[in-house]
Scaffold this motif. Structure first.
Motif, PDB file in Angstrom:
ATOM      1  N   VAL A 163       0.285   7.507  10.244  1.00 30.01           N
ATOM      2  CA  VAL A 163      -0.911   6.773   9.813  1.00 30.01           C
ATOM      3  C   VAL A 163      -2.004   7.742   9.378  1.00 30.01           C
ATOM      4  N   ARG A 164      -2.263   8.741  10.213  1.00 31.59           N
ATOM      5  CA  ARG A 164      -3.333   9.711   9.900  1.00 31.59           C
ATOM      6  C   ARG A 164      -3.097  10.401   8.569  1.00 31.59           C
ATOM      7  N   LEU A 165      -1.896  10.887   8.364  1.00 32.80           N
ATOM      8  CA  LEU A 165      -1.596  11.671   7.165  1.00 32.80           C
ATOM      9  C   LEU A 165      -1.544  10.805   5.906  1.00 32.80           C
ATOM     10  N   ASN A 166      -0.999   9.602   6.018  1.00 38.34           N
ATOM     11  CA  ASN A 166      -0.864   8.764   4.831  1.00 38.34           C
ATOM     12  C   ASN A 166      -2.163   8.080   4.429  1.00 38.34           C
ATOM     13  N   LYS A 167      -3.118   8.015   5.337  1.00 40.25           N
ATOM     14  CA  LYS A 167      -4.424   7.486   4.964  1.00 40.25           C
ATOM     15  C   LYS A 167      -5.118   8.400   3.950  1.00 40.25           C
ATOM     16  N   ARG A 168      -4.650   9.628   3.850  1.00 35.28           N
ATOM     17  CA  ARG A 168      -5.247  10.559   2.886  1.00 35.28           C
ATOM     18  C   ARG A 168      -5.074  10.068   1.454  1.00 35.28           C
ATOM     19  N   LEU A 169      -3.935   9.433   1.160  1.00 32.70           N
ATOM     20  CA  LEU A 169      -3.638   9.022  -0.216  1.00 32.70           C
ATOM     21  C   LEU A 169      -3.439   7.520  -0.372  1.00 32.70           C
ATOM     22  N   CYS A 170      -3.360   6.782   0.744  1.00 37.16           N
ATOM     23  CA  CYS A 170      -3.135   5.336   0.648  1.00 37.16           C
ATOM     24  C   CYS A 170      -3.771   4.635   1.848  1.00 37.16           C
ATOM     25  N   ARG A 171      -5.081   4.801   1.965  1.00 32.28           N
ATOM     26  CA  ARG A 171      -5.812   4.294   3.133  1.00 32.28           C
ATOM     27  C   ARG A 171      -5.631   2.801   3.332  1.00 32.28           C
ATOM     28  N   GLU A 172      -5.622   2.044   2.233  1.00 32.75           N
ATOM     29  CA  GLU A 172      -5.576   0.592   2.350  1.00 32.75           C
ATOM     30  C   GLU A 172      -4.234   0.065   2.859  1.00 32.75           C
ATOM     31  N   MET A 173      -3.195   0.868   2.755  1.00 30.48           N
ATOM     32  CA  MET A 173      -1.851   0.418   3.157  1.00 30.48           C
ATOM     33  C   MET A 173      -1.597   0.617   4.655  1.00 30.48           C
ATOM     34  N   TYR A 174      -2.095   1.713   5.215  1.00 33.25           N
ATOM     35  CA  TYR A 174      -1.788   2.072   6.596  1.00 33.25           C
ATOM     36  C   TYR A 174      -2.861   1.545   7.539  1.00 33.25           C
ATOM     37  N   LEU A 175      -2.496   0.601   8.397  1.00 31.78           N
ATOM     38  CA  LEU A 175      -3.459  -0.114   9.223  1.00 31.78           C
ATOM     39  C   LEU A 175      -3.584   0.437  10.636  1.00 31.78           C
ATOM     40  N   GLY A 176      -2.526   1.025  11.158  1.00 32.73           N
ATOM     41  CA  GLY A 176      -2.616   1.582  12.499  1.00 32.73           C
ATOM     42  C   GLY A 176      -1.281   1.570  13.216  1.00 32.73           C
ATOM     43  N   GLY A 216      -0.984   0.452  -9.338  1.00 35.57           N
ATOM     44  CA  GLY A 216      -1.814  -0.734  -9.465  1.00 35.57           C
ATOM     45  C   GLY A 216      -3.162  -0.335 -10.018  1.00 35.57           C
ATOM     46  N   LYS A 217      -4.185  -1.115  -9.711  1.00 33.41           N
ATOM     47  CA  LYS A 217      -5.533  -0.736 -10.129  1.00 33.41           C
ATOM     48  C   LYS A 217      -5.886   0.620  -9.541  1.00 33.41           C
ATOM     49  N   LYS A 218      -5.361   0.876  -8.353  1.00 34.77           N
ATOM     50  CA  LYS A 218      -5.530   2.165  -7.695  1.00 34.77           C
ATOM     51  C   LYS A 218      -4.143   2.763  -7.448  1.00 34.77           C
ATOM     52  N   ILE A 219      -4.005   4.060  -7.653  1.00 35.16           N
ATOM     53  CA  ILE A 219      -2.741   4.745  -7.370  1.00 35.16           C
ATOM     54  C   ILE A 219      -2.581   4.861  -5.853  1.00 35.16           C
ATOM     55  N   CYS A 220      -1.465   4.411  -5.341  1.00 39.39           N
ATOM     56  CA  CYS A 220      -1.184   4.502  -3.905  1.00 39.39           C
ATOM     57  C   CYS A 220       0.066   5.347  -3.702  1.00 39.39           C
ATOM     58  N   ILE A 221      -0.103   6.541  -3.145  1.00 47.22           N
ATOM     59  CA  ILE A 221       1.010   7.438  -2.849  1.00 47.22           C
ATOM     60  C   ILE A 221       1.220   7.419  -1.339  1.00 47.22           C
ATOM     61  N   PHE A 222       2.407   7.018  -0.908  1.00 45.86           N
ATOM     62  CA  PHE A 222       2.635   6.780   0.516  1.00 45.86           C
ATOM     63  C   PHE A 222       3.854   7.558   1.026  1.00 45.86           C
ATOM     64  N   ASP A 223       4.135   7.382   2.316  1.00 47.91           N
ATOM     65  CA  ASP A 223       5.341   7.911   2.973  1.00 47.91           C
ATOM     66  C   ASP A 223       5.469   9.430   2.857  1.00 47.91           C
ATOM     67  N   LYS A 244      -2.872   9.620 -14.444  1.00 51.91           N
ATOM     68  CA  LYS A 244      -3.663   9.124 -13.306  1.00 51.91           C
ATOM     69  C   LYS A 244      -3.103   9.667 -11.995  1.00 51.91           C
ATOM     70  N   ILE A 245      -1.777   9.736 -11.912  1.00 54.35           N
ATOM     71  CA  ILE A 245      -1.154  10.307 -10.712  1.00 54.35           C
ATOM     72  C   ILE A 245      -1.520  11.786 -10.595  1.00 54.35           C
ATOM     73  N   ALA A 246      -1.496  12.506 -11.720  1.00 54.16           N
ATOM     74  CA  ALA A 246      -1.871  13.922 -11.712  1.00 54.16           C
ATOM     75  C   ALA A 246      -3.301  14.104 -11.211  1.00 54.16           C
ATOM     76  N   LEU A 247      -4.203  13.221 -11.624  1.00 54.73           N
ATOM     77  CA  LEU A 247      -5.602  13.289 -11.169  1.00 54.73           C
ATOM     78  C   LEU A 247      -5.686  13.051  -9.664  1.00 54.73           C
ATOM     79  N   THR A 248      -4.968  12.039  -9.187  1.00 55.60           N
ATOM     80  CA  THR A 248      -4.967  11.733  -7.753  1.00 55.60           C
ATOM     81  C   THR A 248      -4.446  12.911  -6.947  1.00 55.60           C
ATOM     82  N   VAL A 249      -3.345  13.500  -7.398  1.00 55.46           N
ATOM     83  CA  VAL A 249      -2.735  14.613  -6.664  1.00 55.46           C
ATOM     84  C   VAL A 249      -3.609  15.864  -6.751  1.00 55.46           C
ATOM     85  N   ALA A 250      -4.208  16.104  -7.912  1.00 54.94           N
ATOM     86  CA  ALA A 250      -5.081  17.274  -8.070  1.00 54.94           C
ATOM     87  C   ALA A 250      -6.274  17.200  -7.111  1.00 54.94           C
TER      88      ALA A 250
END
Length: 328
Positions: free
Chosen positions: A67-80, A223-230, A131-137
């Motif tokens: 949860v802690r690590l994936n909130k870095r790139l996909c906060r809205e997906m990981y709830l706890g 989506g409207k926002k790039i979500c990189i997870f797992d 857009k993914i490149a921007l998110t990762v950068a």
């Protein structure tokens, strides 16, 4: 947690909200329940050379890390992290009762927006990968720099590349590509000897960071926002890596889908954003490494249970290995 409990948790009444259907996915390290708008992921009580989920304390810790690590790139997906409890002989996600296990709770994302599915339908464009490149950068820019020389070292990467030798016989049996393994290992060894100074310089210059570690299309929602997870939570060696290795994984994966145009656009935009032009000097080495790992995983699956799917994946990733090796 035994198979009886795993089965009981598939009952819709196990969830703290009303749901009519429960979809279930099993991997070699997880049980995943998809019910309504949420997903619950339980870590199996397993121990391998690369991870240790053998005790409930460790499983809870790695749930919290996921949860802690994936909130870095996909906060809205990981709830706890939530408990699985026992009440009167029945088992439930969340609620009152005696905790017997823990799960990562996630918001369910639209499967049709998963990047691997969109690639299969030819619905990913250059604007998407930029857009993914921007998110990762942006992510790499603020990621923790790892100064421990044990991580991301040239010797560690070479060791991980050379490990495919242990699976050469399976690869030869599956698709007669044992000589491809020999060729790529020789080319990678040659590059290691001449490129070790470059890798050490990148390490000293702070390019080994707390990265994602598993950056490929199936782990991206567009989506409207790039979500990189797992991301990789269970082994720091796979996550404390050169940023070039993260980029190479996505670039290799796009090549594997036959979209070299997207692969090149992704790398080009990332370099424009970060200024890391020396990444190009090592990109093919890391792409070869990433294809190597994918071929090895497919070979392990083939050895356990031969299938046409795993055979084709061995063949595909060995061909990519050979191609990248030829560029070194």
């Amino acid at each position: 947690m035994d198979e009886k409990i795993v089965k009981k948790l598939k009952n819709p009444s196990s969830f703290p909200y009303e749901t009519k259907t429960v979809d279930f996915i099993e991997t070699h390290i997880s049980w995943i329940y998809l019910a309504g708008n949420y997903v619950y992921k339980i870590k199996k009580p397993v121990k391998f050379s690369f991870l240790d989920f053998s005790t409930i304390e460790k499983r809870k810790f790695y749930c919290e890390e996921e949860v802690r690590l994936n909130k870095r790139l996909c906060r809205e997906m990981y709830l706890g992290v939530v408990p699985i409890v026992e009440r009167s002989g029945e088992y439930y996600f969340e609620g009152e009762g005696v905790p017997i296990e823990y799960a990562v709770k996630m918001r369910r994302m639209p499967e049709e927006r998963r990047m691997n599915h969109l690639l299969e339908k030819n619905e990913v464009g250059i604007a998407d990968v930029e857009k993914i490149a921007l998110t990762v950068a942006k992510f790499h820019e603020i990621a923790t720099v790892i100064r421990d020389p044990a991580y991301g070292s040239p010797e560690l990467i070479k060791e991980q590349i050379d490990d495919i030798k242990n699976h050469r016989a399976t690869i030869e049996k599956a698709c007669k590509m044992g000589k491809v393994v020999d060729y790529t290992l020789k080319k990678c060894d040659d590059f290691f000897k001449k490129g070790i100074l470059l890798m050490l310089t990148r390490q000293r210059n702070g390019m080994i960071r707390d990265c994602h570690g598993d950056l490929h299309a199936a782990n991206v929602f567009l989506g409207k926002k790039i979500c990189i997870f797992d991301c990789v939570e269970f082994n720091k060696e796979f996550r404390y890596i050169d940023t070039a290795s993260d980029i190479a994984f996505m670039a290799m994966d796009l090549d594997a889908y036959g979209r070299e145009d997207l692969s090149k656009a992704f790398v080009k935009r990332y370099i424009q954003l970060t200024g890391d032009r020396k990444l190009l000097l090592i990109l093919d080495y890391y792409k070869c490494y990433r294809a190597n790992v994918r071929a090895k995983v497919a070979a392990i699956e083939y050895a356990e249970k031969p299938s046409e799917d795993s055979r084709r994946r061995i063949e595909k990733y060995c061909a990519l290995m050979e191609r990248y090796a030829g560029m070194l």
